[in-house]
Write a protein that holds these residues in place. Structure first.
Motif, PDB file in Angstrom:
ATOM      1  N   GLU A 110      14.525  42.635   3.409  1.00 54.34           N
ATOM      2  CA  GLU A 110      13.220  42.873   4.024  1.00 54.34           C
ATOM      3  C   GLU A 110      12.149  43.052   2.943  1.00 54.34           C
ATOM      4  N   TYR A 129      14.064  40.300   8.551  1.00 54.41           N
ATOM      5  CA  TYR A 129      13.952  41.634   9.144  1.00 54.41           C
ATOM      6  C   TYR A 129      15.268  42.380   8.939  1.00 54.41           C
ATOM      7  N   ILE A 134       8.927  46.181  12.686  1.00 52.82           N
ATOM      8  CA  ILE A 134       8.286  46.422  11.393  1.00 52.82           C
ATOM      9  C   ILE A 134       6.802  46.588  11.664  1.00 52.82           C
ATOM     10  N   CYS A 163       5.346  43.124  12.065  1.00 55.14           N
ATOM     11  CA  CYS A 163       4.559  42.632  10.925  1.00 55.14           C
ATOM     12  C   CYS A 163       3.156  42.157  11.349  1.00 55.14           C
TER      13      CYS A 163
END
Length: 352
Positions: A110, A129, A134, A163
């Motif tokens: 990651e 991931y 995240i 993300c």
């Protein structure tokens, strides 16, 4: 140089579980992925980017082996692969110990790292991931190394739990192309620079429209891309207009005609709209027997003349009920309440 960018294949998913066609869908997702690889074998590309969620869940060893055999069958194509939030790298993930074919690069942590493909002078950046969520914008600070060549970022995410992406930061990062995954609808973020390929096959009933992958060419340092529809099926909404002449039979015939025009393999959400005869009793569930239909929404209204009814039943519960709603600026829910309640009151009055 040619490449294919795909994402969100979701091998192992069983869409529309419980529906008559759901078992077929699980196999079709695998089959469409195999067709992509077969197409590359017949018409080779230099690079294949898979931007996360190749699997719908944690992959099993035999599934990784099958995918790897497909990749080994296109040895001239360099494959770059990351895990997304669905098939993320758990501590005991079989991804961690699997040995890939020589033409496959799997990003094992990651943290964004860069891999140089010396054959094509291409720098590929990516990560996997290690968690299902995240919340940090891990891609926003990533920049290409200062070397000549083509610089490509493979990224998965774009919402607050996966993300988050800053479009302005992506635009100014300096990558030649950003292969995005996570959102199932194909979309250009920055034309010929950053795009979501969308799910290869639609996975959920909200995955409307065409699905497939992105094909790109890199010539003289410039990237040109096009979307290639490739899925076996699509999800679509069918709007059927109902009027005072409509009957259950005429609606069924109209539905069969529309499905014939649009394709019997496709999967539909049917929405009935318009004004019907007040005495027409629709059976929406019966419409499901005419095709691959996940849902039938009855948004029709009985064709009442509200002003006439209010005058006719002035001073009664029915008149007061109509007056209450007529004085409101009704929203959709209140509109339905008016018509459903009015129909019930009228039927009760007539039966008594």
């Amino acid at each position: 140089m040619r490449f294919i960018h795909l994402a969100d294949v979701h091998l192992g998913a069983v869409p529309d579980r419980g529906c008559p066609w759901s078992d077929k869908r699980e196999n079709e997702i695998w089959e469409t992925f195999r067709r992509v690889i077969a197409g590359i074998r017949e018409n080779p590309v230099d690079l294949l980017f898979i931007a996360g969620d190749l699997f719908h869940r944690q992959p099993l060893p035999y599934e990784l082996k099958e995918v790897n055999e497909l990749f080994s069958g296109i040895p001239e194509t360099r494959v770059y692969l990351m895990a997304g939030e669905r098939d993320y790298l758990k501590e005991n993930s079989f991804y961690r110990t699997f040995t890939w074919a020589p033409n496959v690069t799997f990003f094992p942590e990651e943290k964004v790292t860069c891999v140089k493909d010396t054959q094509f002078e291409v720098y590929v950046y990516g990560m996997s991931y290690e968690h299902s969520q995240i919340r940090q914008p891990l891609y926003d600070g990533v920049r290409p190394v200062k070397n000549n060549g083509v610089h490509i970022l493979i990224a998965h995410g774009g919402d607050e739990s996966h993300c988050p992406l800053n479009t302005a930061a992506l635009a100014g990062a300096g990558f030649d192309y950003i292969a995005l995954g996570h959102f199932h609808t194909p979309q250009n973020v920055i034309r010929d620079v950053a795009a979501y390929s969308g799910a290869l096959e639609p996975i959920e009933s909200n995955d409307l429209g065409a699905h497939g992958y992105i094909e790109g060419r890199i010539e003289n340092g410039k990237v040109k891309t096009r979307f290639v529809p490739f899925s076996i099926r699509t999800y679509s909404q069918l709007l059927l207009n109902v009027n005072e002449e409509s009957t259950q039979l005429s609606i069924e015939e109209a539905l069969k005609d529309e499905i014939f025009k649009k394709g019997g393999l496709n999967i539909y959400r049917v929405i009935l709209q318009g004004k019907r005869k007040p005495e027409l009793f629709l059976i929406p569930e019966k419409l499901k027997s005419f095709g691959n239909i996940t849902e039938v929404l009855d948004e029709t209204r009985p064709a009442y003349d509200l002003e006439e009814l209010q005058k006719k039943y002035a001073g009664t519960l029915i008149g007061d009920y109509i007056c209450f709603f007529m004085e409101k600026n009704r929203n959709t829910v209140e509109d339905k309440a008016l018509y459903y309640g009015l129909q019930a009151l009228l039927e009760t009055r007539h039966s008594s």
